[in-house]
Design an enzyme around this catalytic site. Structure first.
Site, PDB file in Angstrom:
ATOM      1  CG  ASP A  48      -0.356  -0.047   2.390  1.00 22.95           C
ATOM      2  OD1 ASP A  48      -1.519   0.256   2.602  1.00 22.95           O
ATOM      3  OD2 ASP A  48       0.079  -0.630   2.336  1.00 22.95           O
ATOM      4  N   GLY A 335       6.327  -4.744  -4.370  1.00 19.09           N
ATOM      5  CA  GLY A 335       5.920  -3.869  -3.762  1.00 19.09           C
ATOM      6  C   GLY A 335       5.261  -2.545  -2.918  1.00 19.09           C
ATOM      7  CG  ASP A 336       2.912  -1.038   1.049  1.00 19.23           C
ATOM      8  OD1 ASP A 336       2.990   0.111  -0.124  1.00 19.23           O
ATOM      9  OD2 ASP A 336       3.178  -1.218   2.420  1.00 19.23           O
ATOM     10  CB  CYS A 337       3.514   2.969  -2.299  1.00 18.51           C
ATOM     11  SG  CYS A 337       2.106   1.794  -3.968  1.00 18.51           S
TER      12      CYS A 337
END
Ligand SMILES: *[C@@H]1O[C@H](CO)[C@@H](O)[C@H](O)[C@H]1NC(C)=O
Ligand SMILES: *[C@@H]1O[C@H](CO)[C@@H](O)[C@H](O)[C@H]1NC(C)=O
Length: 826
Positions: A48, A335-337
């Protein structure tokens, strides 16, 4: 979580019909004993948002938004079904894998690099246009770069925040909500207003009450989280309309062990979660395993944090060995941000160069970067010989395969999901479902002398509604929300029932300056005085308190779990004033995600009732009012432990241990392991009715024992009950340290349909020793070794009445040795 200001007004739902309900939940705690013959077997079991520091606001999402109209994604979509495919990857007669490979084969390195960010560039030469991978839909289509709330899709149904829905413990409800969100998401997508890849659900364990994002999760129990993941993902990704395509792609996040934002300077972006193998196996990984193996999720997200020194996005043990190889994960990993870039920038992982980090990330099985690190460094990493191009291709194949499964490379006319129109958004059914979820998720924490529900004639008298949440609207949505068609505040909900409503804020939700100086300030005093005045004249006072996103949110954990600001002071004064003026005890409504230490209010006899509503979504105020006035009989259960404030000073948030440690005084975490005092236990929740449980004689088959449990509504109100059945390990084994202090674990939960007074429902609880009566070894050299235990396991049904303020103090009403247990041979 976006920040958006306007919440459109809409027509409130009319309140539903009155069930006849009253009094409380009385359950029988029953202890059953099971003699286990041991077997042992080894089991290796096991998105996220960052936007690093900048938050993504609605404004950003519109600015960054490029219309991904489905017909412009690629020429396959627009091609008539009966004409020859314009490209091999449009050819439906080939396998998904082959089609993806055909496409990747055509790409130049530079074109490939442009596909590695969430805002994938596209390849004009091959008519592939821009695609935004990052869309959100946690509890409704939500603000995010891939979603655009403009005509003809200005709104989406806003269901309760996940923690509220989870409290209903109703698997059907989760499935219906996921399906409704997915339908609305497709309607957005068909208008070019959303992509098809949604980075939801969040199934990390709510391990610490201070966690700012615990509200997004189902709670603290691995079984509940795992089943939520399965139900959400299955219903979000597929329905019966089209067995050949994914309806939308879900993403189980954050893999793994993410549960800290920023606590006393410990930033999630570089936090190293130190976790024993045992805790990983028992607590942090099971929901992800269920999500993959049963849910069939098509995406995972690696988290910001490191696990035991290894940043999640380079953790090939997690992503390759576990997810892809052992669990059979098929899909893409994002990947998460900014998490991928942070491997280099924040973790300085092994002092590797950018190119080496590209290698680390791709070889660990990450396929795409929410951020710009991979797009920027891939070309150089390949050209310098550090990264073999096959690794780049492997990731792209994973990405395209999911897009192909979504139908992005199939002719539009062959796809039922492409026909979902805007009339599928904000339908009467979805409005009703959002309301129903809020009703079912209400948790009644206290109801002294059955002060609730109010009798209807109260509606013609003076009712004071006081508190910082009295008129709150968007707060109802929690974080990760979209544009709701309307949000019903508590005030709006109550006005349907109470014609003479006095509304006072009393105090702000929190105050920036110190509490004591604010209290003494003219503003602080004036608010409290006005509140006290209202409470004195009203025939009934209702207080609306709790938290909001300034207290708990992404990037922000709480330090205290007390009521913020002057809220406790407001509660004390108002409750006292009401009772001093001869009025009934007050009723308190809590809007919040994470647990609050409510011990003072629970013990205050001037507080008659406390209702926890979580963040109940667009219809929250209606569900709350219906509950107060008896048109909804509360049936939700807490899916988190309520700890006392002292927890926050004895337990560092950074300590990931679940088990208590008598040497250090660490009390452990969650109902499964925690040994300290509890304000309200996991599973707590009262009803206006009384339910009695009777456990019948068990029956056996080769490897399981099944108990029939009769749930009888012995009270005067119709209502649903949630049966919570736990397994408790043998006492002697616990004493010997074999179990390493497992208190008990949830084995099954079951929500009944609404039972009329006198009506019964029978539930069958099966225990299969081979699967259930096992624990991870404390002492074995191999900590992932699961072994079964000899001894007297107990099956316990939660008695929400007697466990109200105790930590699972069960009186065993009946106990027998399972004489036939010898039949269970492992
Ligand atoms: C669960 O929720 C659904 C949807 O609101 C509802 O129809 C059902 O009665 C609820 N209870 C059970 C036991 O499924
Ligand atoms: C990285 O480099 C710094 C300074 O050059 C050094 O102190 C550190 O030990 C190195 N770390 C690793 C993991 O090699």
């Amino acid at each position: 979580m976006g920040k958006y200001e306007d919440t459109r007004d809409g027509s409130p739902e009319t309140p539903g019909k009155a069930p006849n309900s009253s009094s409380k939940l009385a359950l029988v705690a029953v202890v059953l004993v099971l003699l286990i013959l041991v077997g042992a077997r080894t089991v290796h079991d096991g998105c996220d948002h960052q936007r690093s520091n900048q938050r993504h606001s609605e404004g950003a999402s519109i600015r960054g938004f490029r219309d991904p109209h489905p017909k412009t994604w690629n020429p396959c979509l627009a091609a008539p079904a009966d004409s020859p495919p314009p490209y091999p990857w449009c050819d439906r007669s080939l396998s998904v894998d082959r089609r993806a490979r055909e496409l990747v084969k055509e790409l130049e390195l530079e074109e490939k690099a442009g596909l590695f960010g969430n805002d994938a560039k596209g390849v004009p030469r091959l008519d592939l246009t821009f695609y935004e991978w990052w869309s959100e839909a946690l509890h409704g289509v939500a603000n995010s770069p891939g979603v655009n709330f403009v005509d003809p899709t200005p709104v989406a149904t806003s269901f309760p925040q996940v923690l509220t829905t989870a409290s209903a413990l109703n698997r059907t409800l989760v499935r219906k909500i996921a399906s409704a969100i997915s339908t609305e998401a497709r309607a957005f997508s068909n208008q070019g207003r959303a992509s098809l890849t949604f980075w939801t659900p969040n199934i990390n364990i709510f391990r610490d009450p201070r966690w700012g994002r615990g509200q997004e999760t189902p709670g603290e129990d691995p079984l509940v989280n795992g089943q939520y993941a399965v139900d959400f993902v299955q219903s979000f990704q597929r329905d019966e309309a089209d067995p050949h395509h994914l309806k939308n792609s879900a993403c189980c996040k954050h893999f793994a062990a993410y549960s800290i934002e920023n606590w006393k300077g410990h930033d999630r972006m570089e936090f190293n979660a130190v976790i024993s193998q045992r805790d990983l196996q028992e607590t942090y990984l099971p929901a992800f395993k269920s999500c993959v193996t049963e849910g069939g999720v098509s995406s995972l997200m690696c988290s910001y944090n490191a696990v035991n020194g290894m940043p999640s996005c380079v953790n090939d043990e997690l992503m390759h060995d576990l997810a892809r190889t052992e669990w059979g994960f098929e899909g893409y990993i994002t990947g998460d941000c900014a998490a991928v870039g942070n491997v280099f920038e924040r973790f300085h992982f092994q002092n590797h160069s950018e190119a080496e980090v590209v290698l680390d990330v791709l070889s660990a099985n990450v396929d795409i970067d929410c951020g710009g690190f991979l797009p920027k460094h891939i070309i150089e990493a390949v050209q310098s010989g550090v990264v073999p191009e096959v690794l780049v291709d492997r990731a792209l194949v994973n990405l395209f395969k999911v897009q192909i499964r979504l139908g992005m490379f199939d002719s539009e006319e062959t796809q039922p999901y492409r026909k979902i129109g805007i009339e599928a958004i904000d339908t009467p059914e979805h409005r009703e479902l959002a309301l129903e979820a809020a009703r079912q998720g209400m948790v009644l924490l206290k109801n002294a002398d059955n002060i609730l529900p109010f009798s209807k004639p109260l509606g013609d008298k003076n009712v004071a509604l006081i508190g910082p949440h009295a008129t709150s609207e968007k707060v109802m949505q929690g974080n990760y929300f979209g544009h709701a068609p309307f949000v019903i505040s508590i005030e709006k909900g109550l006005r349907v029932y109470a014609s003479k409503l006095l509304v006072e804020q009393g105090c702000p939700l929190h105050n920036a300056s110190s509490h004591s100086s604010f209290l003494g300030s003219p503003d602080g005093e004036a608010g409290l005085k006005a509140a006290v005045k209202a409470a004195k004249v009203a025939d009934q006072t209702i207080l609306a308190l709790g938290l909001d996103q300034s207290q708990e949110t992404e990037t922000h954990d709480r330090e205290s779990i007390a009521l913020p600001g002057l809220q406790q002071e407001l509660l004390n004064r108002v409750a006292q004033a009401a009772v001093d003026a001869g009025k009934p005890p007050i009723v308190v409504i809590i809007l919040a995600g994470g647990a609050i230490d409510l011990s003072s209010a629970l013990g205050n006899e001037n507080v008659g009732a406390i209702l926890w509503a979580g963040y109940p979504g667009q219809a929250g105020g209606t569900a709350i009012a219906e509950t107060l006035f008896g048109d909804n009989n509360p049936s939700g259960r807490l899916t988190q432990t309520f700890y006392p404030e002292s927890f926050t000073s004895t337990v560092p948030m950074t300590d990931m241990n679940m088990h208590p440690n008598s040497d250090t005084g660490f009390p452990g975490r969650t109902y499964r392991f925690y040994t300290g005092p509890v304000v309200l236990p996991f599973g707590h929740g009262l009803s206006y009715s009384d339910f009695r449980y009777d456990i019948g004689l068990p029956f056996w088959d080769r490897d399981s024992i099944t108990y029939p449990v009769t749930i009888n509504n012995t009270g005067f109100w119709a209502g649903a009950d949630v049966l919570m059945a736990y397994l408790r390990p043998p006492k002697d084994a616990v004493a010997a340290g074999v179990h390493g202090d497992l208190n008990l674990k949830l084995h099954k939960y079951h929500r009944t349909e609404i039972l009329q007074p006198g009506e019964t429902e029978v539930v069958y609880i099966s225990v299969s020793p081979m699967d259930h009566l096992k624990v991870f070894s404390n002492s074995s050299r191999d900590p992932t070794f699961l072994h079964a235990e000899y001894g007297y396991w107990t099956l316990e049904l939660q008695d929400s009445q007697s466990s109200g303020f105790q930590y699972f103090q069960h009186a065993s009403s009946r106990e027998f040795m399972a004489a036939a247990s010898a039949q269970i041979v492992l």
